[in-house]
Each structure stands twice: as structure tokens, then as C-alpha cells.
Design a protein around this motif. Structure first.
Motif, PDB file in Angstrom:
ATOM      1  N   GLY A 154       0.790  -1.222   0.000  1.00 27.41           N
ATOM      2  CA  GLY A 154       0.000   0.000   0.000  1.00 27.41           C
ATOM      3  C   GLY A 154       0.823   1.271   0.000  1.00 27.41           C
ATOM      4  N   HIS A 155       1.953   1.276   0.707  1.00 24.61           N
ATOM      5  CA  HIS A 155       2.735   2.513   0.841  1.00 24.61           C
ATOM      6  C   HIS A 155       4.208   2.252   0.586  1.00 24.61           C
ATOM      7  CE1 HIS A 155      -0.649   4.825   2.174  1.00 24.61           C
ATOM      8  NE2 HIS A 155      -0.980   3.803   2.937  1.00 24.61           N
ATOM      9  N   GLU A 156       4.649   2.582  -0.630  1.00 18.83           N
ATOM     10  CA  GLU A 156       6.059   2.453  -0.948  1.00 18.83           C
ATOM     11  C   GLU A 156       6.862   3.451  -0.123  1.00 18.83           C
ATOM     12  OE1 GLU A 156       9.003   2.857  -4.789  1.00 18.83           O
ATOM     13  OE2 GLU A 156       6.872   2.559  -5.102  1.00 18.83           O
ATOM     14  N   TYR A 157       6.321   4.664   0.018  1.00 23.18           N
ATOM     15  CA  TYR A 157       6.925   5.698   0.849  1.00 23.18           C
ATOM     16  C   TYR A 157       5.835   6.289   1.733  1.00 23.18           C
ATOM     17  CZ  TYR A 157      10.556   5.183  -2.613  1.00 23.18           C
ATOM     18  OH  TYR A 157      11.506   4.655  -3.422  1.00 23.18           O
ATOM     19  N   PRO A 158       6.155   6.620   2.970  1.00 22.35           N
ATOM     20  CA  PRO A 158       5.116   7.135   3.871  1.00 22.35           C
ATOM     21  C   PRO A 158       4.711   8.564   3.529  1.00 22.35           C
ATOM     22  CG  PRO A 158       7.244   7.278   4.933  1.00 22.35           C
ATOM     23  CD  PRO A 158       7.466   6.558   3.621  1.00 22.35           C
ATOM     24  N   LEU A 159       3.481   8.916   3.901  1.00 23.62           N
ATOM     25  CA  LEU A 159       3.055  10.306   3.797  1.00 23.62           C
ATOM     26  C   LEU A 159       3.828  11.151   4.803  1.00 23.62           C
ATOM     27  CD1 LEU A 159      -0.786   9.682   3.540  1.00 23.62           C
ATOM     28  CD2 LEU A 159       0.809  10.150   1.675  1.00 23.62           C
ATOM     29  N   HIS A 160       4.048  10.592   5.998  1.00 24.91           N
ATOM     30  CA  HIS A 160       4.879  11.209   7.036  1.00 24.91           C
ATOM     31  C   HIS A 160       5.762  10.114   7.622  1.00 24.91           C
ATOM     32  CE1 HIS A 160       1.358  14.019   7.216  1.00 24.91           C
ATOM     33  NE2 HIS A 160       2.328  14.899   7.304  1.00 24.91           N
ATOM     34  N   GLY A 161       7.071  10.313   7.622  1.00 22.81           N
ATOM     35  CA  GLY A 161       7.948   9.379   8.300  1.00 22.81           C
ATOM     36  C   GLY A 161       7.868   9.604   9.802  1.00 22.81           C
ATOM     37  N   LEU A 162       8.097  10.838  10.203  1.00 22.96           N
ATOM     38  CA  LEU A 162       7.977  11.255  11.600  1.00 22.96           C
ATOM     39  C   LEU A 162       7.089  12.498  11.604  1.00 22.96           C
ATOM     40  CD1 LEU A 162       8.821  11.068  14.580  1.00 22.96           C
ATOM     41  CD2 LEU A 162      10.814  12.469  14.006  1.00 22.96           C
ATOM     42  N   TRP A 163       5.923  12.390  12.211  1.00 24.63           N
ATOM     43  CA  TRP A 163       4.934  13.466  12.183  1.00 24.63           C
ATOM     44  C   TRP A 163       4.785  14.036  13.586  1.00 24.63           C
ATOM     45  CZ3 TRP A 163      -0.855  12.513  10.505  1.00 24.63           C
ATOM     46  CH2 TRP A 163      -1.515  13.741  10.371  1.00 24.63           C
ATOM     47  N   LEU A 164       5.244  15.266  13.780  1.00 24.87           N
ATOM     48  CA  LEU A 164       5.045  15.978  15.041  1.00 24.87           C
ATOM     49  C   LEU A 164       3.799  16.829  14.845  1.00 24.87           C
ATOM     50  CD1 LEU A 164       8.730  17.055  15.718  1.00 24.87           C
ATOM     51  CD2 LEU A 164       7.530  15.034  16.552  1.00 24.87           C
ATOM     52  N   ALA A 165       2.680  16.324  15.301  1.00 22.98           N
ATOM     53  CA  ALA A 165       1.392  16.972  15.071  1.00 22.98           C
ATOM     54  C   ALA A 165       0.927  17.695  16.327  1.00 22.98           C
ATOM     55  CB  ALA A 165       0.351  15.931  14.660  1.00 22.98           C
ATOM     56  N   ASP A 166      -0.044  18.572  16.161  1.00 24.21           N
ATOM     57  CA  ASP A 166      -0.581  19.319  17.293  1.00 24.21           C
ATOM     58  C   ASP A 166      -1.998  19.761  16.970  1.00 24.21           C
ATOM     59  OD1 ASP A 166      -0.237  20.161  19.851  1.00 24.21           O
ATOM     60  OD2 ASP A 166       0.676  22.066  19.341  1.00 24.21           O
ATOM     61  N   GLY A 167      -2.768  20.019  17.988  1.00 27.70           N
ATOM     62  CA  GLY A 167      -4.150  20.426  17.759  1.00 27.70           C
ATOM     63  C   GLY A 167      -4.956  19.247  17.251  1.00 27.70           C
TER      64      GLY A 167
END
Length: 190
Positions: A154-167
Motif C-alpha cells: 500500500g505505501h512504498e513511501y510514507p506520507l509522514h515518516g515522523l509526524w510531530l502533530a498538534d491540535g
């Protein structure tokens, strides 16, 4: 001295989900011997406060999730940054899903809480490999984020490898702005 409970492997069963659920339910650290461990029942439950999953190394102890959805949830606190202190060490966390529609899958997620740790961890095959959503003071050492060129994945490459999210970016319940801070990341390879 035993530092935790070893996951019981049944070589006649291709699904190790129940073995992990039983080990996690003890509240003790979960020791994962070398080998491929297949989780077919979706995401494992949130680790308990202070609980850790400990393998031999990220290349030897491999957790392989076959269905869509998240993999490991180190912390799920939607309204506080309480010291949760759970962690992973010496494991690989892989998605085996072949569905490209799994656009919100997360290999390892920390929502809210604080002081979770990851050491010598490899992650591949997810839409979002590692997500810190409102998490404070994580200690991350030697994290490898890989692509997956396996045909049909499904995912050859990630949408986010490391996602620092907030809110409310991730949509997993954390809605307080300004909560993701003070995280320490050393030894990141992509």
C-alpha cells in the motif's frame, strides 16, 4: 531476574495477536524473542503506564501487522500530558497491508501523555510511520524509517515518516494546541 513476560509463540498458529494481547494484559514488560511475529487482529491496545515492549533488536524482533489500521499505541491521553512513560526497544514495526486506501494508518502513535521512549526501532510500510500528537518529552534514539518497495504494498513511501502533530491534525482525539514539545530525537535514519 525476569524483567517481563515473554510472548508465547505457537509455531502452528500463523497469528500471534492473542499471544500479544495476553502478554500486554499482564501489565508487565513484554519480551519479544527474535523472529517474525504476525499481528492479524488490527492495532494492539494502548500500552499500560510504564509498560514496554522489548525485543532483541530492530532487525531481529519484527512485528508484522497484516490488517489496515494503526500498529502500536504507546499512549492515548486525549486531554492531558500526564507522565505515561511506556516504550519500545529493539523491535521492527511493519505494515503488511496491501491496500493503498489505508491513508491514515500509523505504525507507532503517541497521543497526549509524556516521557514515552523508543530505542533501536525500525518502522516501514505505514502511511505515517511515527506520530507524536500532543506528546511531550519523548526520548527517541536510533529510529530507522524505511520505505517499502515490495510489489503490491500500500505505501512504498510514507506520507509522514515522523509526524510531530498538534491540535486536531491527526484526528485521534487530541485537540489542545501547543502540546507537542520538548521531544528529543537522536539517531534518525531514513
Amino acid at each position: 531476574m525476569t524483567l517481563g513476560i515473554e510472548v508465547a509463540h505457537d509455531p502452528t498458529n500463523p497469528d500471534d495477536t492473542q499471544a500479544f494481547l495476553d502478554a500486554l494484559a499482564t501489565g508487565r514488560n513484554v519480551l519479544v524473542p527474535a523472529g517474525d511475529w504476525y499481528i492479524q487482529g488490527g492495532a494492539l491496545p494502548e500500552l499500560q503506564r510504564g509498560q514496554r515492549i522489548v525485543g532483541e533488536s530492530s532487525t531481529l524482533s519484527r512485528l508484522r501487522f497484516s490488517s489496515g489500521g494503526d500498529g502500536l499505541v504507546l499512549c492515548h491521553r486525549t486531554t492531558d500530558n500526564y507522565r505515561w512513560c511506556s516504550g519500545l526497544e529493539g523491535v521492527g514495526v511493519y505494515s503488511e497491508s496491501t491496500d493503498p486506501a489505508d491513508t491514515n494508518t500509523m505504525g507507532i502513535r503517541m497521543t497526549g501523555g509524556a516521557y514515552c521512549t523508543m530505542r533501536d526501532v525500525a518502522v516501514a510500510g505505514w502511511a505515517h510511520h511515527v506520530v507524536l500528537d500532543g506528546h511531550n518529552s519523548a526520548e527517541i534514539d536510533n529510529l530507522h524509517l524505511g520505505g517499502d518497495q515490495t510489489p503490491g504494498k500500500g505505501h512504498e513511501y510514507p506520507l509522514h515518516g515522523l509526524w510531530l502533530a498538534d491540535g486536531d491534525e491527526v484526528g485521534k482525539g487530541w485537540t489542545i494546541g501547543g502540546g507537542t514539545n520538548g521531544n528529543h530525537i537522536r539517531g534518525l535514519s531514513v
